[in-house]
Design an enzyme around this catalytic site. Structure first.
Site, short mmCIF file in Angstrom:
data_model
loop_
_atom_site.label_atom_id
_atom_site.label_comp_id
_atom_site.label_asym_id
_atom_site.label_seq_id
_atom_site.Cartn_x
_atom_site.Cartn_y
_atom_site.Cartn_z
CG ASP A 118 7.50 -6.99 4.97
OD1 ASP A 118 7.89 -8.15 4.72
OD2 ASP A 118 6.30 -6.65 4.90
NE ARG A 119 6.41 -9.40 9.11
CZ ARG A 119 6.07 -8.20 8.65
NH1 ARG A 119 5.76 -8.03 7.39
NH2 ARG A 119 6.03 -7.15 9.46
CG ASP B 76 4.37 -3.62 9.81
OD1 ASP B 76 3.65 -2.61 9.68
OD2 ASP B 76 5.37 -3.83 9.13
CB THR C 8 -0.93 0.02 1.23
OG1 THR C 8 -1.74 -1.16 1.23
CG2 THR C 8 -1.85 1.23 1.20
#
Length: 260
Positions: free
Chosen positions: A110-111, A130, A10
């Protein structure tokens, strides 16, 4: 100076570090159709607002991305306009983070970045929540190991699915209602989406803590965190730029550089 870029489904989150200090941040919408040249124009404009030279003051670029088209465009942009390749987080990137999942290579960049940032700032055990397109929960042991993740639909995804699957329910602003029990359709939807997510966080964190053991600290991050965490009991810290900090650490570990 180091330009850190986190590409989500997003939003794109950007930050510029001077040594270890995060000096400036921006949030952009993710649009996979943008070309390398379009990204260059966009990035250059944002940097120029802070009197930063696009092609001379930025001496390093580090990227985590879950959108392959944007990853490729950023690779091309950096090579073309900065004349050096970016460090893109992926399999083979040196992180120093043990990943104890069935298949560590499938864990999203991202993790990994969030977990690394959390271990560096808060130690373990901890849980990183998150709030993005998905709401993710990363469980980290007392030894700083990424044990695994819970993935749930994010607020916007849940709302969009509900609105598209029903004929008479309207789209509503993502905001907390006055009371849990809605007195009208808008409040009822807001309660289910926002307060329902807060209750989900509290419930899942309790279960995760039960499996981790110890007094795990709970850190919230992500673009939608400020909407939910005032209604959560389980969150201990709000760290909106945790991912960027993790990216800075990965850049240092792979280049040995503290970009000024």
């Amino acid at each position: 100076m180091l330009l850190a870029v986190d590409v989500g489904n997003t939003e794109i989150v950007m930050g510029v570090f001077r040594s270890s200090e995060l000096e400036w941040t921006w949030r952009l919408s993710t649009q996979p159709e943008r070309t390398a040249d379009e990204l260059a124009v966009l990035f250059a404009g944002l940097l120029s607002q802070r009197r930063l030279a696009f092609d001379s003051q930025i001496t390093g670029v580090v990227v985590s991305s879950v959108v392959p088209a944007v990853t490729q465009a950023l690779r091309e942009m950096t090579a073309r306009y900065f004349a050096f390749p970016p460090l893109v987080v992926g399999p083979g990137t040196k992180t120093g983070l043990p990943i104890l999942t069935d298949n560590p290579r499938e864990v999203g960049a991202d993790r990994v970045v969030n977990a690394l940032g959390a271990v560096a700032r808060y130690g373990g055990p901890c849980v990183v929540v998150d709030f993005g397109t998905a709401t993710t929960y990363d469980a980290i042991s007392a030894r700083g190991e990424l044990l695994g993740t819970v993935i749930a639909p994010g607020l916007q995804v849940s709302g969009a699915a509900l609105f598209s699957a029903t004929a008479r329910l309207p789209r509503v602003e993502l905001a907390a209602p006055r009371h849990t029990i809605g007195k009208n359709t808008v409040e009822a939807l807001q309660s289910g989406i926002v307060l329902g997510t807060a209750a989900e966080v509290d419930g899942l964190v309790e279960r995760i803590k039960g499996e981790i053991g110890g007094d795990a600290k709970v850190i919230a991050t992500g673009g939608l965190a400020t909407l939910v965490i005032p209604h959560c009991r389980a969150v201990d810290e709000h760290d909106p730029w945790l991912t960027l900090e993790g990216l800075r650490l990965i850049f240092e570990r792979n280049t040995g550089s503290h970009d000024e």
